[in-house]
Write a protein that holds these residues in place. Sequence first.
Motif, PDB file in Angstrom:
ATOM      1  N   GLU A 105     -94.991 -28.864 -61.612  1.00 41.39           N
ATOM      2  CA  GLU A 105     -94.185 -27.681 -61.898  1.00 41.39           C
ATOM      3  C   GLU A 105     -94.417 -27.284 -63.353  1.00 41.39           C
ATOM      4  O   GLU A 105     -94.917 -28.084 -64.138  1.00 41.39           O
ATOM      5  CB  GLU A 105     -92.683 -27.980 -61.754  1.00 41.39           C
ATOM      6  N   ARG A 165     -87.750 -23.091 -74.196  1.00 36.27           N
ATOM      7  CA  ARG A 165     -87.034 -23.063 -72.910  1.00 36.27           C
ATOM      8  C   ARG A 165     -86.278 -21.746 -72.752  1.00 36.27           C
ATOM      9  O   ARG A 165     -86.310 -21.131 -71.690  1.00 36.27           O
ATOM     10  CB  ARG A 165     -86.082 -24.244 -72.806  1.00 36.27           C
ATOM     11  N   TYR A 223     -86.754 -18.987 -69.742  1.00 39.83           N
ATOM     12  CA  TYR A 223     -85.662 -18.520 -68.891  1.00 39.83           C
ATOM     13  C   TYR A 223     -85.360 -17.031 -69.104  1.00 39.83           C
ATOM     14  O   TYR A 223     -85.220 -16.279 -68.143  1.00 39.83           O
ATOM     15  CB  TYR A 223     -84.404 -19.343 -69.146  1.00 39.83           C
ATOM     16  N   TRP A 259     -87.944 -17.957 -65.536  1.00 38.75           N
ATOM     17  CA  TRP A 259     -88.004 -19.254 -64.875  1.00 38.75           C
ATOM     18  C   TRP A 259     -86.593 -19.651 -64.467  1.00 38.75           C
ATOM     19  O   TRP A 259     -85.620 -19.347 -65.157  1.00 38.75           O
ATOM     20  CB  TRP A 259     -88.553 -20.324 -65.821  1.00 38.75           C
ATOM     21  N   THR A 260     -86.497 -20.362 -63.364  1.00 34.52           N
ATOM     22  CA  THR A 260     -85.193 -20.853 -62.904  1.00 34.52           C
ATOM     23  C   THR A 260     -85.044 -22.352 -63.121  1.00 34.52           C
ATOM     24  O   THR A 260     -83.954 -22.901 -62.947  1.00 34.52           O
ATOM     25  CB  THR A 260     -84.975 -20.530 -61.424  1.00 34.52           C
ATOM     26  N   THR A 261     -86.131 -22.996 -63.491  1.00 35.51           N
ATOM     27  CA  THR A 261     -86.113 -24.435 -63.746  1.00 35.51           C
ATOM     28  C   THR A 261     -87.315 -24.784 -64.611  1.00 35.51           C
ATOM     29  O   THR A 261     -88.256 -24.007 -64.722  1.00 35.51           O
ATOM     30  CB  THR A 261     -86.134 -25.252 -62.433  1.00 35.51           C
ATOM     31  N   ILE A 296     -89.417 -28.626 -66.172  1.00 36.86           N
ATOM     32  CA  ILE A 296     -89.447 -30.082 -66.285  1.00 36.86           C
ATOM     33  C   ILE A 296     -90.155 -30.477 -67.579  1.00 36.86           C
ATOM     34  O   ILE A 296     -90.787 -29.636 -68.223  1.00 36.86           O
ATOM     35  CB  ILE A 296     -90.169 -30.745 -65.091  1.00 36.86           C
ATOM     36  N   ALA A 304     -81.698 -32.512 -70.285  1.00 34.87           N
ATOM     37  CA  ALA A 304     -82.510 -32.851 -69.120  1.00 34.87           C
ATOM     38  C   ALA A 304     -82.076 -34.200 -68.543  1.00 34.87           C
ATOM     39  O   ALA A 304     -81.560 -35.062 -69.260  1.00 34.87           O
ATOM     40  CB  ALA A 304     -83.991 -32.887 -69.491  1.00 34.87           C
ATOM     41  N   ASP A 347     -85.522 -37.043 -62.944  1.00 40.72           N
ATOM     42  CA  ASP A 347     -85.531 -36.478 -61.592  1.00 40.72           C
ATOM     43  C   ASP A 347     -86.758 -36.962 -60.828  1.00 40.72           C
ATOM     44  O   ASP A 347     -87.507 -36.175 -60.279  1.00 40.72           O
ATOM     45  CB  ASP A 347     -85.513 -34.945 -61.684  1.00 40.72           C
ATOM     46  N   ARG A 387     -85.814 -33.170 -65.585  1.00 38.19           N
ATOM     47  CA  ARG A 387     -85.466 -31.806 -65.202  1.00 38.19           C
ATOM     48  C   ARG A 387     -84.469 -31.217 -66.196  1.00 38.19           C
ATOM     49  O   ARG A 387     -83.431 -31.795 -66.479  1.00 38.19           O
ATOM     50  CB  ARG A 387     -84.866 -31.778 -63.806  1.00 38.19           C
ATOM     51  N   HIS A 388     -84.827 -30.049 -66.713  1.00 36.88           N
ATOM     52  CA  HIS A 388     -83.955 -29.342 -67.651  1.00 36.88           C
ATOM     53  C   HIS A 388     -82.857 -28.609 -66.890  1.00 36.88           C
ATOM     54  O   HIS A 388     -83.041 -28.239 -65.733  1.00 36.88           O
ATOM     55  CB  HIS A 388     -84.776 -28.347 -68.487  1.00 36.88           C
ATOM     56  N   SER A 436     -80.665 -25.632 -65.478  1.00 40.08           N
ATOM     57  CA  SER A 436     -81.033 -24.269 -65.088  1.00 40.08           C
ATOM     58  C   SER A 436     -80.506 -23.296 -66.139  1.00 40.08           C
ATOM     59  O   SER A 436     -79.669 -23.664 -66.975  1.00 40.08           O
ATOM     60  CB  SER A 436     -80.420 -23.939 -63.725  1.00 40.08           C
TER      61      SER A 436
END
Length: 181
Positions: free
Chosen positions: A90, A115, A119, A124-126, A128, A147, A150, A165-166, A168
Amino acid sequence: MTVAIPTLETDRLILRAPTLADFEALCAFFASDRAEFVGGQMGAEQVWRQLGLEIGHWQLRGYGRWTVEEKQSGQAAGIIGLWFPHGWPEPEIGWDLFEGFSGKGYATEAARAARNYAYDVLSWTTAISLIDTNNHGSRALAQRLGARQDGYFKHERFGEVQIWRHPSPNGLNDGGMEAYA
């Protein structure tokens, strides 16, 4: 296709396009132990290719990693930003700080800016971050950014790495990016 690489600013940093002027700082980084978790040490010929890769990623994806410049000194402090080469699971937020710039919060500040750009501008919605299990500094940074671990990813060169995973965009507490230039 030519992509204009935006410049981002934070209180203490400028995130700008990587250029040939960054070559010596990158050579020093990749000659040091700091390169341990990003493929290891490499000579100038390989660093040249790495710089081309960083710039080329912007052309291929429309986003990439910025050279982080310390406003006070004008020195390149690292390379931080958005990364999604072939084979990655991803899109990622990645960070590499150069010698003498750790312990000042620069990686956190620049990664937040990157980040927020992902966004706010790229929608972006997510996101890593892939982190070696033994890279305690990067794990701590990922945690400071909110984060959470995950799972794992088997990288063809680096072996098994952790996926962090950051939050959302709706889960962020730090607001949006204050300035896009």
